[in-house]
Structures are given as C-alpha cells and as structure tokens.
Enzyme design. Structure first.
Site, PDB file in Angstrom:
ATOM      1  N   HIS A  69      39.385 -40.327 -15.147  1.00  0.00           N
ATOM      2  CA  HIS A  69      39.556 -41.548 -15.261  1.00  0.00           C
ATOM      3  C   HIS A  69      40.841 -41.834 -16.548  1.00  0.00           C
ATOM      4  CE1 HIS A  69      36.661 -43.216 -12.148  1.00  0.00           C
ATOM      5  NE2 HIS A  69      35.956 -41.987 -12.777  1.00  0.00           N
ATOM      6  N   GLU A 111      36.191 -21.522 -33.603  1.00  0.00           N
ATOM      7  CA  GLU A 111      35.358 -20.889 -34.672  1.00  0.00           C
ATOM      8  C   GLU A 111      35.580 -19.313 -34.786  1.00  0.00           C
ATOM      9  OE1 GLU A 111      31.910 -22.387 -36.637  1.00  0.00           O
ATOM     10  OE2 GLU A 111      31.735 -23.916 -35.308  1.00  0.00           O
ATOM     11  N   LYS A 171      34.153 -26.664 -47.675  1.00  0.00           N
ATOM     12  CA  LYS A 171      32.943 -27.114 -48.236  1.00  0.00           C
ATOM     13  C   LYS A 171      32.988 -27.013 -49.517  1.00  0.00           C
ATOM     14  CE  LYS A 171      29.764 -26.220 -44.309  1.00  0.00           C
ATOM     15  NZ  LYS A 171      28.602 -25.529 -43.572  1.00  0.00           N
TER      16      LYS A 171
HETATM   17  C1  F6R Z   1      28.825 -22.288 -37.268  1.00  0.00           C
HETATM   18  C2  F6R Z   1      29.467 -22.969 -38.529  1.00  0.00           C
HETATM   19  C3  F6R Z   1      29.645 -24.262 -38.907  1.00  0.00           C
HETATM   20  C4  F6R Z   1      28.178 -24.886 -39.379  1.00  0.00           C
HETATM   21  C5  F6R Z   1      28.519 -26.180 -39.975  1.00  0.00           C
HETATM   22  C6  F6R Z   1      27.104 -26.884 -40.492  1.00  0.00           C
HETATM   23  O1  F6R Z   1      28.888 -20.889 -37.590  1.00  0.00           O
HETATM   24  O2  F6R Z   1      29.645 -21.960 -39.483  1.00  0.00           O
HETATM   25  O3  F6R Z   1      29.649 -25.035 -37.838  1.00  0.00           O
HETATM   26  O4  F6R Z   1      27.244 -24.825 -38.353  1.00  0.00           O
HETATM   27  O5  F6R Z   1      29.380 -26.245 -41.033  1.00  0.00           O
HETATM   28  O6  F6R Z   1      26.573 -25.940 -41.467  1.00  0.00           O
HETATM   29  P1  F6R Z   1      24.872 -25.451 -41.316  1.00  0.00           P
HETATM   30  O7  F6R Z   1      24.914 -24.901 -39.979  1.00  0.00           O
HETATM   31  O8  F6R Z   1      24.655 -24.493 -42.293  1.00  0.00           O
HETATM   32  O9  F6R Z   1      24.344 -26.972 -41.671  1.00  0.00           O
END
Ligand code: F6R
Length: 343
Positions: A244, A228, A338
């Site tokens: 293993h 990330e 998203k």
């Molecule tokens: C970490 C990141 C992602 C989010 C994941 C879930 O900085 O951006 O790994 O943690 O997409 O989102 P949240 O944490 O808001 O539920």
C-alpha cells in the site's frame, strides 16, 4: 571482558539452541506471587534487548487475552499503572532509556520484572526488591536473544497468562540444532543458505520483507543484524502493508534499484491472500531490482518457524561481514554514542 574477535560471533550463534535449553531449566520461584488481573503487559528495552519483546508480542498475539506492547523509549505510555506488568530488559543493565523507563514504571506502581546481566539496572532492582532474571554475561546483547526472550514467555506461562510455552520452546532447540549443521562456517555454499545469501547481498542495499503476524519480527531482526554485524544499511517492511506504499517506490532512481537485493521471508502460515500478494509483488519488482531471494521457515510451532528464519539471517549477516572484511562482533558506533551521551 573477552576479546571481540570475528569468530566469537559464530560461537555465539552456534550456541543459540543451548540458550533455550538453559532457559527451560531456569526457576522463577516468585512467579506465583505475581499472579493477578493485569490489564496490560509492557516490555521496555532497546536494540538487542527489545527484540525479545517483539518475539514475545508476536508469539503471544493469538494467545494472550490482554494487550502486550513493546516500548523503546525513555518514557512509558499513559496506560501503564498499578494494573500493568512491566518487563524491563537490558542485557548490560546500563542502557539509559531502559533505566529511565524502569524508574517510571516503578513510580507508576506497576509490577516490574527485570531481565539483565547486572549493571545499574541490576543494582536498582536489588534495592527496589523487584524480581530479577539474571542472564549469563559475556555475550553481546544481540547474541543473547534466547536468554532475553524465553524467560519472559516462561514467566507469563507461570503466571497463568500464556499457556503451552514450555512445550513450544522444545521445538526451536531441535530445529536450530539441525539447521546449524548447514549454516556453520565449515559448510560451503550452496548447501550453506546463509553463505549463499550473503554473496547475493554483497555490494547492495538489502531490503527484507516479512509478513504481519508470521515473519515480521524475523524481517526486523535480519535488518538489525545486517546493520550491527555487517555494518551495512538494510531496511525491512511487511506484507500486506508494503503493498500500500513501498511497492510504488520501485521506479526511480534506477541505479539504486539495480543495487537493491530483496529478501522475502516466507512461512506456511502466511495468510493465503498474502501468499498471492507476494507472487504479484515479485512480478512487479523482479526486473527492476538486483535480486529477489526467498527464504522459507522450518518446523511446526510458531517459535521454531520464526527462529529458523532468524537463524539464517543471523548467520547471513556474519557471512556478509566476512564478505566486507569487517569484524561482526564489536559495535563501535553504538559504544561511541553511549559514551558521548554519558559525557
Ligand atoms: C546488540 C546491541 C544493541 C544493544 C542496545 C541496548 O548487540 O549491542 O542493540 O542491545 O544498545 O543495550 P542493552 O541490550 O545492553 O540494554
């Protein structure tokens, strides 16, 4: 929303010890009303919000008398029911998988506690009347690991399920404060271990190895942070399991192996037989890969040792981003995914 500058991630990392300190001041007035005979505990979340659950699982492994499972999915395992305690953790409160799992926990009659900054999950929780731990907004989830982990442990302590959490959380504050003096940008390599490691990882495929029940979650975290922050591939595995299977895969393709940088996370509490396995494994792979680097934990308590390793990896991943000239703070691909999923 503040601008996600490269420097911001350094500020977030620097302030990690203070997150623990703040959590130690938090109050959970409803905690005693949740005392009961739970048959299992589940933490549901994704990415930066789920890893707090892994830290909790790993920390509580030898202390809790009921199983604790981390769930990273839309759905819950069949065992979740009225005798379950479920932590739904989402920094943004808008992660669809977590919202779905939360709704399932509610319909199964589990006792639910939510950890979030707000979002849709915050709204649902307010409507449903479940207790909520409201954590400060303005960070990115992976930089809020103190806020996302520590309250869950403190709540379990308050419920009489996990003893000694408060005392245990004091040490990471001191260890990370002393550690950060040598990790921050003002400190050059080689004293700055994270910077030195980033130079080794550059232009290679990082493979991070930890050990079950000691450093496993630190290895998982290193991998995620390199992905990330540095926007680079990275993989992790654990001893003794990797002896293993994975260890057989170091023969071909030779050019890929020559660009593979292995990091072994070590802890004084690794099983004695695992220590021997690490030595033998080094002998097997060292002439075949680009590098094998060892990173040792600091401190006495489990959490101090685990977090001392996590902290070096967090910083190393940001220095690796600098090496590649990428901005560690935004995660545009996750945002894109998203948004596409929301269409
Ligand atoms: C970490 C990141 C992602 C989010 C994941 C879930 O900085 O951006 O790994 O943690 O997409 O989102 P949240 O944490 O808001 O539920």
């Amino acid at each position: 929303m503040q601008e996600l500058t490269p420097e911001l991630m350094f500020d977030f990392l620097y302030n990690l010890p203070e997150q623990f300190e703040e959590c130690l001041q938090m109050e959970f007035p409803w905690v005693t009303s949740l005392r009961g005979n739970y048959r299992n505990i589940l933490v549901t979340g994704l990415g930066g919000s789920a890893i707090g659950g892994d830290i909790l699982r790993s920390y509580s492994l030898r202390r809790l008398r009921v199983p604790l499972v981390v769930n990273r999915d839309y759905v819950l395992p069949a065992f979740v029911g009225p005798d379950s305690l479920v932590f739904a953790v989402s920094y943004s409160g808008n992660t669809e998988e977590t919202i779905s799992a939360y709704a399932e926990a509610r319909s199964r009659g589990a006792r639910v506690i939510v950890v979030t900054t707000g979002g849709k999950l915050g709204e649902m929780t307010a409507q449903d009347g479940y207790p909520v731990v409201k954590v400060p907004a303005g960070l990115v989830p992976r930089a809020a690991s103190g806020y996302l982990f520590a309250p869950t442990a403190l709540i379990l302590e308050g419920m009489g399920l996990l003893p000694g959490v408060r005392a245990e959380l004091e040490e990471p504050v001191a260890v990370l404060r002393s550690r950060r003096r040598n990790l921050e940008p003002a400190k050059p390599a080689p004293e700055n271990e994270a910077r030195a490691i980033a130079a080794v990882l550059k232009d290679s495929i990082p493979v991070i190895w930890g050990s079950s029940s000691t450093t496993e979650i630190a290895a998982m975290r290193w991998k995620g942070q390199i992905n990330e922050n540095a926007k680079s591939p990275a993989y992790f595995n654990v001893f003794p399991e990797l002896n293993h299977n994975e260890i057989v895969g170091f023969e071909v393709p030779e050019d890929v192996l020559r660009r593979t940088a292995v990091v072994v996370l070590r802890d004084g509490n690794d099983h004695e037989r695992v220590k021997k396995r690490i030595e033998i494994t080094r002998e097997i792979i060292s002439s075949r890969v680009k590098s094998v680097t060892e990173v040792h934990s600091w401190g006495n308590s489990f959490l101090a040792r685990l977090y001392s390793l996590i902290y070096v990896g967090d910083y190393a991943s940001v220095y690796l981003a600098m090496e590649y000239g990428v901005n560690p703070t935004p995660v545009k691909i996750i945002d894109y995914l998203k948004a596409k999923m929301a269409e």
